[in-house]
Write an enzyme that holds these catalytic residues in place. Structure first.
Site, PDB file in Angstrom:
ATOM      1  N   GLU A  33      40.329  58.693  71.773  1.00 40.97           N
ATOM      2  CA  GLU A  33      39.435  59.539  72.586  1.00 40.97           C
ATOM      3  C   GLU A  33      38.044  59.533  71.963  1.00 40.97           C
ATOM      4  O   GLU A  33      37.888  59.160  70.793  1.00 40.97           O
ATOM      5  CB  GLU A  33      39.984  60.967  72.626  1.00 40.97           C
ATOM      6  CG  GLU A  33      41.354  61.022  73.284  1.00 40.97           C
ATOM      7  CD  GLU A  33      41.860  62.443  73.521  1.00 40.97           C
ATOM      8  OE1 GLU A  33      41.179  63.410  73.123  1.00 40.97           O
ATOM      9  OE2 GLU A  33      42.935  62.561  74.120  1.00 40.97           O
ATOM     10  N   SER A  38      40.495  57.780  64.383  1.00 42.51           N
ATOM     11  CA  SER A  38      41.437  57.663  63.260  1.00 42.51           C
ATOM     12  C   SER A  38      42.418  58.837  63.228  1.00 42.51           C
ATOM     13  O   SER A  38      43.474  58.741  62.600  1.00 42.51           O
ATOM     14  CB  SER A  38      40.663  57.624  61.939  1.00 42.51           C
ATOM     15  OG  SER A  38      39.769  56.540  61.930  1.00 42.51           O
ATOM     16  N   TRP A  62      37.552  53.229  74.524  1.00 41.72           N
ATOM     17  CA  TRP A  62      37.844  51.975  73.815  1.00 41.72           C
ATOM     18  C   TRP A  62      39.191  51.398  74.220  1.00 41.72           C
ATOM     19  O   TRP A  62      39.881  50.811  73.380  1.00 41.72           O
ATOM     20  CB  TRP A  62      37.844  52.181  72.292  1.00 41.72           C
ATOM     21  CG  TRP A  62      36.565  52.658  71.739  1.00 41.72           C
ATOM     22  CD1 TRP A  62      36.327  53.865  71.166  1.00 41.72           C
ATOM     23  CD2 TRP A  62      35.327  51.924  71.670  1.00 41.72           C
ATOM     24  NE1 TRP A  62      35.016  53.955  70.770  1.00 41.72           N
ATOM     25  CE2 TRP A  62      34.382  52.774  71.066  1.00 41.72           C
ATOM     26  CE3 TRP A  62      34.939  50.650  72.076  1.00 41.72           C
ATOM     27  CZ2 TRP A  62      33.072  52.379  70.854  1.00 41.72           C
ATOM     28  CZ3 TRP A  62      33.629  50.255  71.857  1.00 41.72           C
ATOM     29  CH2 TRP A  62      32.724  51.115  71.252  1.00 41.72           C
ATOM     30  N   LEU A 155      51.680  51.221  67.629  1.00 38.02           N
ATOM     31  CA  LEU A 155      50.605  50.623  66.830  1.00 38.02           C
ATOM     32  C   LEU A 155      51.167  49.698  65.758  1.00 38.02           C
ATOM     33  O   LEU A 155      50.573  48.670  65.435  1.00 38.02           O
ATOM     34  CB  LEU A 155      49.737  51.716  66.188  1.00 38.02           C
ATOM     35  CG  LEU A 155      48.913  52.552  67.182  1.00 38.02           C
ATOM     36  CD1 LEU A 155      48.098  53.609  66.449  1.00 38.02           C
ATOM     37  CD2 LEU A 155      47.992  51.674  68.022  1.00 38.02           C
ATOM     38  N   ALA A 158      51.640  46.473  67.502  1.00 42.78           N
ATOM     39  CA  ALA A 158      50.373  45.829  67.870  1.00 42.78           C
ATOM     40  C   ALA A 158      49.656  45.316  66.624  1.00 42.78           C
ATOM     41  O   ALA A 158      49.075  44.225  66.625  1.00 42.78           O
ATOM     42  CB  ALA A 158      49.492  46.821  68.619  1.00 42.78           C
ATOM     43  N   GLU A 273      42.492  48.667  66.071  1.00 45.77           N
ATOM     44  CA  GLU A 273      43.860  48.895  65.585  1.00 45.77           C
ATOM     45  C   GLU A 273      43.852  49.533  64.196  1.00 45.77           C
ATOM     46  O   GLU A 273      44.580  49.097  63.295  1.00 45.77           O
ATOM     47  CB  GLU A 273      44.658  47.591  65.573  1.00 45.77           C
ATOM     48  CG  GLU A 273      45.066  47.134  66.943  1.00 45.77           C
ATOM     49  CD  GLU A 273      46.145  48.002  67.560  1.00 45.77           C
ATOM     50  OE1 GLU A 273      46.730  48.818  66.824  1.00 45.77           O
ATOM     51  OE2 GLU A 273      46.360  47.882  68.768  1.00 45.77           O
ATOM     52  N   THR A 275      41.190  51.421  61.122  1.00 44.37           N
ATOM     53  CA  THR A 275      40.133  50.870  60.273  1.00 44.37           C
ATOM     54  C   THR A 275      40.683  50.463  58.904  1.00 44.37           C
ATOM     55  O   THR A 275      41.788  50.843  58.520  1.00 44.37           O
ATOM     56  CB  THR A 275      39.025  51.918  60.063  1.00 44.37           C
ATOM     57  OG1 THR A 275      39.586  53.028  59.346  1.00 44.37           O
ATOM     58  CG2 THR A 275      38.454  52.404  61.389  1.00 44.37           C
ATOM     59  N   HIS A 276      39.856  49.717  58.157  1.00 44.25           N
ATOM     60  CA  HIS A 276      40.221  49.305  56.797  1.00 44.25           C
ATOM     61  C   HIS A 276      40.560  50.533  55.947  1.00 44.25           C
ATOM     62  O   HIS A 276      41.549  50.550  55.212  1.00 44.25           O
ATOM     63  CB  HIS A 276      39.027  48.551  56.196  1.00 44.25           C
ATOM     64  CG  HIS A 276      39.269  48.019  54.825  1.00 44.25           C
ATOM     65  ND1 HIS A 276      39.962  46.857  54.590  1.00 44.25           N
ATOM     66  CD2 HIS A 276      38.926  48.506  53.603  1.00 44.25           C
ATOM     67  CE1 HIS A 276      40.037  46.637  53.289  1.00 44.25           C
ATOM     68  NE2 HIS A 276      39.412  47.627  52.667  1.00 44.25           N
TER      69      HIS A 276
HETATM   70  C1  LIG Z   1      37.460  46.246  70.953  1.00 43.68           C
HETATM   71  C2  LIG Z   1      38.293  47.468  70.732  1.00 43.68           C
HETATM   72  C3  LIG Z   1      39.489  47.633  71.434  1.00 43.68           C
HETATM   73  C4  LIG Z   1      40.252  48.808  71.272  1.00 43.68           C
HETATM   74  N1  LIG Z   1      41.382  48.961  72.023  1.00 43.68           N
HETATM   75  C5  LIG Z   1      42.041  50.154  71.991  1.00 43.68           C
HETATM   76  C6  LIG Z   1      43.158  50.397  72.873  1.00 43.68           C
HETATM   77  O1  LIG Z   1      43.571  49.520  73.652  1.00 43.68           O
HETATM   78  N2  LIG Z   1      43.751  51.621  72.851  1.00 43.68           N
HETATM   79  C7  LIG Z   1      43.341  52.623  72.028  1.00 43.68           C
HETATM   80  O2  LIG Z   1      43.925  53.715  72.080  1.00 43.68           O
HETATM   81  N3  LIG Z   1      42.288  52.425  71.170  1.00 43.68           N
HETATM   82  C8  LIG Z   1      41.626  51.212  71.131  1.00 43.68           C
HETATM   83  N4  LIG Z   1      40.553  51.007  70.284  1.00 43.68           N
HETATM   84  C9  LIG Z   1      40.105  52.098  69.421  1.00 43.68           C
HETATM   85  C10 LIG Z   1      40.371  51.867  67.934  1.00 43.68           C
HETATM   86  O3  LIG Z   1      41.731  51.932  67.662  1.00 43.68           O
HETATM   87  C11 LIG Z   1      39.521  52.920  67.184  1.00 43.68           C
HETATM   88  O4  LIG Z   1      38.178  52.456  67.249  1.00 43.68           O
HETATM   89  C12 LIG Z   1      39.943  53.112  65.764  1.00 43.68           C
HETATM   90  O5  LIG Z   1      41.161  53.807  65.733  1.00 43.68           O
HETATM   91  C13 LIG Z   1      38.903  53.888  64.947  1.00 43.68           C
HETATM   92  O6  LIG Z   1      38.511  55.052  65.599  1.00 43.68           O
HETATM   93  P1  LIG Z   1      36.944  55.397  65.767  1.00 43.68           P
HETATM   94  O7  LIG Z   1      36.255  54.205  66.285  1.00 43.68           O
HETATM   95  O8  LIG Z   1      36.855  56.671  66.555  1.00 43.68           O
HETATM   96  O9  LIG Z   1      36.397  55.630  64.294  1.00 43.68           O
HETATM   97  P2  LIG Z   1      36.453  57.000  63.445  1.00 43.68           P
HETATM   98  O10 LIG Z   1      37.845  57.524  63.369  1.00 43.68           O
HETATM   99  O11 LIG Z   1      35.383  57.912  63.932  1.00 43.68           O
HETATM  100  O12 LIG Z   1      36.058  56.439  62.005  1.00 43.68           O
HETATM  101  C14 LIG Z   1      34.702  56.161  61.606  1.00 43.68           C
HETATM  102  C15 LIG Z   1      34.721  55.783  60.126  1.00 43.68           C
HETATM  103  O13 LIG Z   1      35.243  56.879  59.353  1.00 43.68           O
HETATM  104  C16 LIG Z   1      36.322  56.414  58.553  1.00 43.68           C
HETATM  105  N5  LIG Z   1      37.340  57.484  58.379  1.00 43.68           N
HETATM  106  C17 LIG Z   1      37.892  58.277  59.339  1.00 43.68           C
HETATM  107  N6  LIG Z   1      38.800  59.120  58.793  1.00 43.68           N
HETATM  108  C18 LIG Z   1      38.823  58.827  57.458  1.00 43.68           C
HETATM  109  C19 LIG Z   1      39.561  59.324  56.335  1.00 43.68           C
HETATM  110  N7  LIG Z   1      40.498  60.292  56.474  1.00 43.68           N
HETATM  111  N8  LIG Z   1      39.311  58.775  55.117  1.00 43.68           N
HETATM  112  C20 LIG Z   1      38.400  57.794  54.969  1.00 43.68           C
HETATM  113  N9  LIG Z   1      37.668  57.263  55.967  1.00 43.68           N
HETATM  114  C21 LIG Z   1      37.886  57.777  57.197  1.00 43.68           C
HETATM  115  C22 LIG Z   1      36.920  55.243  59.331  1.00 43.68           C
HETATM  116  O14 LIG Z   1      37.678  54.391  58.489  1.00 43.68           O
HETATM  117  C23 LIG Z   1      35.636  54.570  59.854  1.00 43.68           C
HETATM  118  O15 LIG Z   1      35.069  53.785  58.822  1.00 43.68           O
HETATM  119  C24 LIG Z   1      39.805  49.826  70.384  1.00 43.68           C
HETATM  120  C25 LIG Z   1      38.616  49.633  69.648  1.00 43.68           C
HETATM  121  C26 LIG Z   1      37.869  48.482  69.817  1.00 43.68           C
HETATM  122  C27 LIG Z   1      36.594  48.306  69.042  1.00 43.68           C
END
Ligand SMILES: Cc1cc2nc3c(=O)[nH]c(=O)nc-3n(C[C@H](O)[C@H](O)[C@H](O)COP(=O)(O)OP(=O)(O)OC[C@H]3O[C@@H](n4cnc5c(N)ncnc54)[C@H](O)[C@@H]3O)c2cc1C
Length: 294
Positions: A33, A38, A62, A155, A158, A273, A275-276
């Site tokens: 959402e 994350s 996304w 997940l 995937a 899928e 983040t690192h």
């Molecule tokens: C091309 C693409 C396709 C996608 N397809 C799908 C899909 O089909 N279905 C779906 O549901 N989602 C999908 N996603 C979403 C994807 O899974 C999310 O982008 C991902 O889970 C990260 O969420 P966010 O982008 O909101 O980043 P955020 O959660 O906002 O994170 C931002 C940064 O903060 C860091 N961070 C967050 N929490 C912590 C913590 N506790 N400790 C340390 N660091 C932290 C993260 O590692 C990252 O570096 C897709 C994304 C992309 C780019």
């Protein structure tokens, strides 16, 4: 397909799996959402039980293939439902567990606008899913899972695929860099004749080979039925990291051409899928037994 296969009713499986497997229908997986990536447990999408079905409200973001999907798996927090999803007047508006719903194309109150201006993963459509008093029948509920373990279980499957997919991205970048290094002449010889360029290519090939072996071994564990989510995190984390590093290194070999869309390098720099950082914490928890997410 996996959520329907693993958590769907026999009827849902029969209706969707053959078509999805044949490519006659397209599906998508709606978990992320705008404010919860994350941390999907915080999701705001809600499914409210009515006497005849469910009403969904919320926004997903996304979502791969959302716009072109015939069926969207939408994860939502339930309200006003008993333990098995039946209407429960006496529970009033109490919050229930996260459940999965099959939302079909054309459902009332459902739209899936495409997201534009992506620089990577451009081969697939990425979409929002907008649920505005979206009405679905009672049997849209995936009956066989409750709670966050539903989407997280998907997940894991995937991300196993991503561990392989990232190797493909790395190979495309390596290939482009290796070919270019033989063709591009500077100082009267191919740039591949310089030791610094050769070292870059040797490092890329080594990391790709290690990543292939990691993914292959993970596949063997999967075949044996012993693959654990933390092992998937280990492989996905490593292979995406090396793929990003190889994309960056390949870009240097290509010089200015490296930033153009003539060469397949910039488009392979991507995060999805999980983040690192989050996969690092999954591994950290598996090693120490201590979750460090909050
Ligand atoms: C091309 C693409 C396709 C996608 N397809 C799908 C899909 O089909 N279905 C779906 O549901 N989602 C999908 N996603 C979403 C994807 O899974 C999310 O982008 C991902 O889970 C990260 O969420 P966010 O982008 O909101 O980043 P955020 O959660 O906002 O994170 C931002 C940064 O903060 C860091 N961070 C967050 N929490 C912590 C913590 N506790 N400790 C340390 N660091 C932290 C993260 O590692 C990252 O570096 C897709 C994304 C992309 C780019």
């Amino acid at each position: 397909m996996y959520p329907i296969f693993a958590y769907g009713s026999e009827e849902q499986r029969r209706r969707w799996l053959p078509k999805l497997a044949a490519g006659e229908a397209v599906g998508c997986f709606g978990l992320t959402e705008p404010d919860f990536g994350s941390n999907p447990a915080g999701m705001r999408t809600v499914a409210r039980r009515t006497p005849s079905g469910w009403v969904l409200n919320g926004t997903k973001m996304w979502i791969t293939n959302g716009t072109i999907s015939d069926v969207s798996v939408v994860w939502a927090k339930t309200r006003g439902a008993g333990p098995d999803g039946e209407p429960s007047g006496d529970r009033g508006d109490a919050e229930g567990p996260i459940r999965g719903f099959l939302v079909e194309r054309g459902a009332k109150g459902f739209s899936a606008p495409e997201m534009h201006r992506k620089h990577s993963l451009r081969a697939s459509v990425t979409s929002e899913l907008v649920l505005d008093d979206c009405e679905v029948p009672a049997d849209a509920l995936l009956p066989n899972v409750k709670g966050l373990k539903g989407p997280l279980g998907c997940l894991t499957q995937a991300r196993y695929g991503i561990a392989w997919g990232a190797v493909g991205s790395a190979m495309a970048c390596y290939d482009a860099a290796a070919r270019y290094s033989r063709e591009r002449i500077q100082f009267g010889k191919p740039i591949g004749a310089f030791q610094l360029t050769q070292a870059k290519l040797a490092d890329m090939l080594t990391e790709i080979t290690k990543a292939q072996l990691l993914a292959w071994h993970l596949g063997r564990l999967k075949d044996a039925g012993t693959m654990r989510p933390a092992q998937v995190s280990l492989a996905k984390r490593n292979n995406v990291r090396i793929a990003l590093e190889i994309a960056r290194e390949a870009r240097t070999v290509l010089g200015a051409n490296g930033i153009t869309s003539e060469y397949p390098v910039m488009r392979h720099a991507n995060t999805y899928e999980g983040t690192h950082e989050i996969h690092t914490l999954v591994l950290g928890q598996d090693i120490t037994g201590i979750p460090a997410y909050e």
